[in-house]
Design a protein around this motif. Sequence first.
Motif, PDB file in Angstrom:
ATOM      1  N   SER A 292      26.300  24.818  71.342  1.00 25.88           N
ATOM      2  CA  SER A 292      26.692  23.543  70.934  1.00 25.88           C
ATOM      3  C   SER A 292      27.973  23.594  72.028  1.00 25.88           C
ATOM      4  CB  SER A 292      27.458  23.660  69.541  1.00 25.88           C
ATOM      5  OG  SER A 292      28.233  22.645  69.225  1.00 25.88           O
ATOM      6  N   ARG A 293      28.826  24.756  72.096  1.00 29.37           N
ATOM      7  CA  ARG A 293      29.920  24.582  73.279  1.00 29.37           C
ATOM      8  C   ARG A 293      29.384  24.382  74.500  1.00 29.37           C
ATOM      9  NH1 ARG A 293      31.748  30.403  70.197  1.00 29.37           N
ATOM     10  NH2 ARG A 293      32.659  29.300  68.666  1.00 29.37           N
ATOM     11  N   GLU A 294      28.166  25.044  75.065  1.00 26.04           N
ATOM     12  CA  GLU A 294      27.734  24.548  76.238  1.00 26.04           C
ATOM     13  C   GLU A 294      27.250  23.102  76.646  1.00 26.04           C
ATOM     14  OE1 GLU A 294      24.653  27.391  77.864  1.00 26.04           O
ATOM     15  OE2 GLU A 294      25.166  28.805  76.566  1.00 26.04           O
ATOM     16  N   MET A 295      26.985  22.479  75.372  1.00 28.20           N
ATOM     17  CA  MET A 295      26.674  21.159  75.251  1.00 28.20           C
ATOM     18  C   MET A 295      27.765  20.190  75.200  1.00 28.20           C
ATOM     19  SD  MET A 295      23.251  20.990  73.001  1.00 28.20           S
ATOM     20  CE  MET A 295      23.182  19.188  73.052  1.00 28.20           C
ATOM     21  N   GLY A 296      29.175  20.853  75.167  1.00 29.00           N
ATOM     22  CA  GLY A 296      30.276  20.193  75.093  1.00 29.00           C
ATOM     23  C   GLY A 296      30.699  19.502  73.831  1.00 29.00           C
ATOM     24  N   PHE A 297      30.148  20.100  72.669  1.00 30.94           N
ATOM     25  CA  PHE A 297      30.435  19.526  71.583  1.00 30.94           C
ATOM     26  C   PHE A 297      31.417  20.512  70.478  1.00 30.94           C
ATOM     27  CE2 PHE A 297      26.650  17.311  72.329  1.00 30.94           C
ATOM     28  CZ  PHE A 297      26.932  15.915  71.886  1.00 30.94           C
ATOM     29  N   GLY A 298      31.693  21.617  71.400  1.00 31.79           N
ATOM     30  CA  GLY A 298      32.646  22.505  70.774  1.00 31.79           C
ATOM     31  C   GLY A 298      31.844  23.271  69.507  1.00 31.79           C
ATOM     32  N   ASP A 299      32.506  23.440  68.419  1.00 32.33           N
ATOM     33  CA  ASP A 299      31.980  24.023  67.028  1.00 32.33           C
ATOM     34  C   ASP A 299      31.498  23.312  66.432  1.00 32.33           C
ATOM     35  OD1 ASP A 299      32.999  26.490  68.326  1.00 32.33           O
ATOM     36  OD2 ASP A 299      34.610  26.435  66.967  1.00 32.33           O
ATOM     37  N   ASN A 300      31.163  21.972  66.754  1.00 32.08           N
ATOM     38  CA  ASN A 300      30.799  20.800  65.980  1.00 32.08           C
ATOM     39  C   ASN A 300      29.060  20.896  66.182  1.00 32.08           C
ATOM     40  OD1 ASN A 300      29.920  18.734  64.361  1.00 32.08           O
ATOM     41  ND2 ASN A 300      31.154  17.202  65.375  1.00 32.08           N
ATOM     42  N   TRP A 301      28.498  21.757  65.675  1.00 32.23           N
ATOM     43  CA  TRP A 301      26.997  22.150  66.053  1.00 32.23           C
ATOM     44  C   TRP A 301      26.165  21.092  65.505  1.00 32.23           C
ATOM     45  CZ3 TRP A 301      23.601  22.764  62.200  1.00 32.23           C
ATOM     46  CH2 TRP A 301      23.846  23.094  60.978  1.00 32.23           C
ATOM     47  N   LYS A 302      26.602  20.690  64.354  1.00 30.11           N
ATOM     48  CA  LYS A 302      25.857  19.361  63.750  1.00 30.11           C
ATOM     49  C   LYS A 302      25.808  18.239  64.710  1.00 30.11           C
ATOM     50  CE  LYS A 302      25.981  20.299  58.836  1.00 30.11           C
ATOM     51  NZ  LYS A 302      26.042  19.703  57.435  1.00 30.11           N
ATOM     52  N   ALA A 303      26.851  17.743  65.459  1.00 31.26           N
ATOM     53  CA  ALA A 303      26.854  16.915  66.597  1.00 31.26           C
ATOM     54  C   ALA A 303      25.667  17.187  67.644  1.00 31.26           C
ATOM     55  CB  ALA A 303      28.137  16.590  67.226  1.00 31.26           C
TER      56      ALA A 303
END
Length: 581
Positions: A292-303
């Motif tokens: 999730s962090r690699e995709m730029g969503f931080g800890d918001n893995w559901k996003a």
Amino acid sequence: MPITTAFQRTILLICFFLFTCLIQAEAQPEKVAPLYEQTSEVNNIMVQYRADYGNVSRFYTIQNSPERRARLLSTVNEYISKLGELDFDQLNTGTKVDYVLFNRDLHEEEYNLQKEEKEYNAIRQWVPFADTIYTIEKRRRRGAVQDAQQIANQLNDISKKVKALQQQFNKETSISFELGKRAESTIGGLRAALKSTFDFYNGYDPLFTWWVPQPYHTLDSMLVVYADSIKTKEKSITPQKEDGSGIVGNPIGTAEIERRLKYEMIPYTPEELVAIANKEFAWCDKEMLKASREMGFGDNWKAALEKVKTAYVLPGEQPTAMLKLYDESVDFIKQHDLITLPPLAEETWRMRMMTPEQQLVNPFFTGGEEFSISYPTNTMTQDDKLMSMRGNNPHFSRATVHHELLAGHALQEFSTNRYKTYRHFETPFWIEGWSLYWEMLLWDQGFAQTPEDRIGMLFWRMHRCARIIFSLNYHTGKWTPQQCIDFLVDRVGHERANAEGEVRRSFVGGYDPLYQIAYMIGGLQIMALKRELVDSGKMTYKQFHDSFIQQNMMPIEMEGAILENKPPSKDFTTNWKFYKF
């Protein structure tokens, strides 16, 4: 004496050559037959048993009848004795495994027949007319001339009894689920006995044709109504409240879960299995946050998961997308020299599209030799179409295409039809564990190319952890079906319709209560064997995988006994703690 002639020298050279060849021949190791050519002393008994059991069950066809049950039980006990006559200590490791497993299965069949007898005796008061019907059907088997008027009178009397019994039964507050199902199936067997008799004589025997049709049809209709009235009184072992899901299964309780775990050679309690699932879940959570962090969503893995779901392909393009993923996975397996993929297995798997009705129970594709694709059809609602597309996006499917095809279920089917086909020790821990293991292995080998791919593969691993948790909580009476659905949506990120389909499939789709835990637990068992045999350098990946799949189906602990040549004892009980907390 000196060699004086060329002839003598030639004779001496020939003798020396023959002597050398003899020495070399004796020094050669004994040629070992390939795995698929090995047989088993137990095989002969197993073949005879299945043939005898088949003859008996085809002759005594009426389910739940005392006659059928007694005859099957005598067959089982006969083969328990025959198996015991083998000299166990003289058997090789593979044959000892066959002995232990066949002996286990014979005693399981004995247990089930004795359980049937106990339940039949408990519901016998509700079918006191059964013996009359059984006697009529027994005479029919060899074509005896029957007294048609007597049969008509008997059926008419039974109809009156059924009417009175139904009124009496309606006053009962409830009947246990198991006894209710036994009563239903017993009545079904009685209807089958009557139909068998009616179909045999009606239209052929003039007197039968004149006397019997009306009382037969009346009684048959009354038995249908009687069985339905019993069904309305069934009460589960673990009470179920109406939770709005519309899913009504049969939680079997902790004691039966533990009994079945012992049969499957899983030496853990339900609580320990849930703990394993939670530990694996924690690993998934950690890896999901990385992606999730690699995709730029931080800890918001559901996003991040939501972003991955939107990468679905357009209607009509799913088969092409799946074929692309299949090609990539097979190329990857070959490049890493992981297992032998027979050309015929690659050639003969095929696709089909799943119907909307099937997608209510199986919202994702299924596999084997036939690869069933779940994707929207024109008759679905708009919401259901989008949920199906989102739940079957290419990143999710990247984790499971090799699970369903090669080297997963398709290769399993190919191999079980060719290697040690006498072994029929079917278990979901081998079937689903093997395919789940390939998801784990390809993750470790770097098959996921992007963080989106990793999220797709992690989604499915989280799903398998969740299956252990929700199915055990359901069967031990702690959760309702709706709680299971909510757990899949909230904890794993399922589309709600897909979560409902998964729970419905688990509890009313005809699956064994342990089936859903078998994916992750079986995969972890095979991973433990891999660490012992491959990571230690004892075998290559290809040697391990080829040897494993060529043993045919059995509990994973017994696979380990064969591959490591550690013969089980005659009174073997499971003790392999394969998971390290």
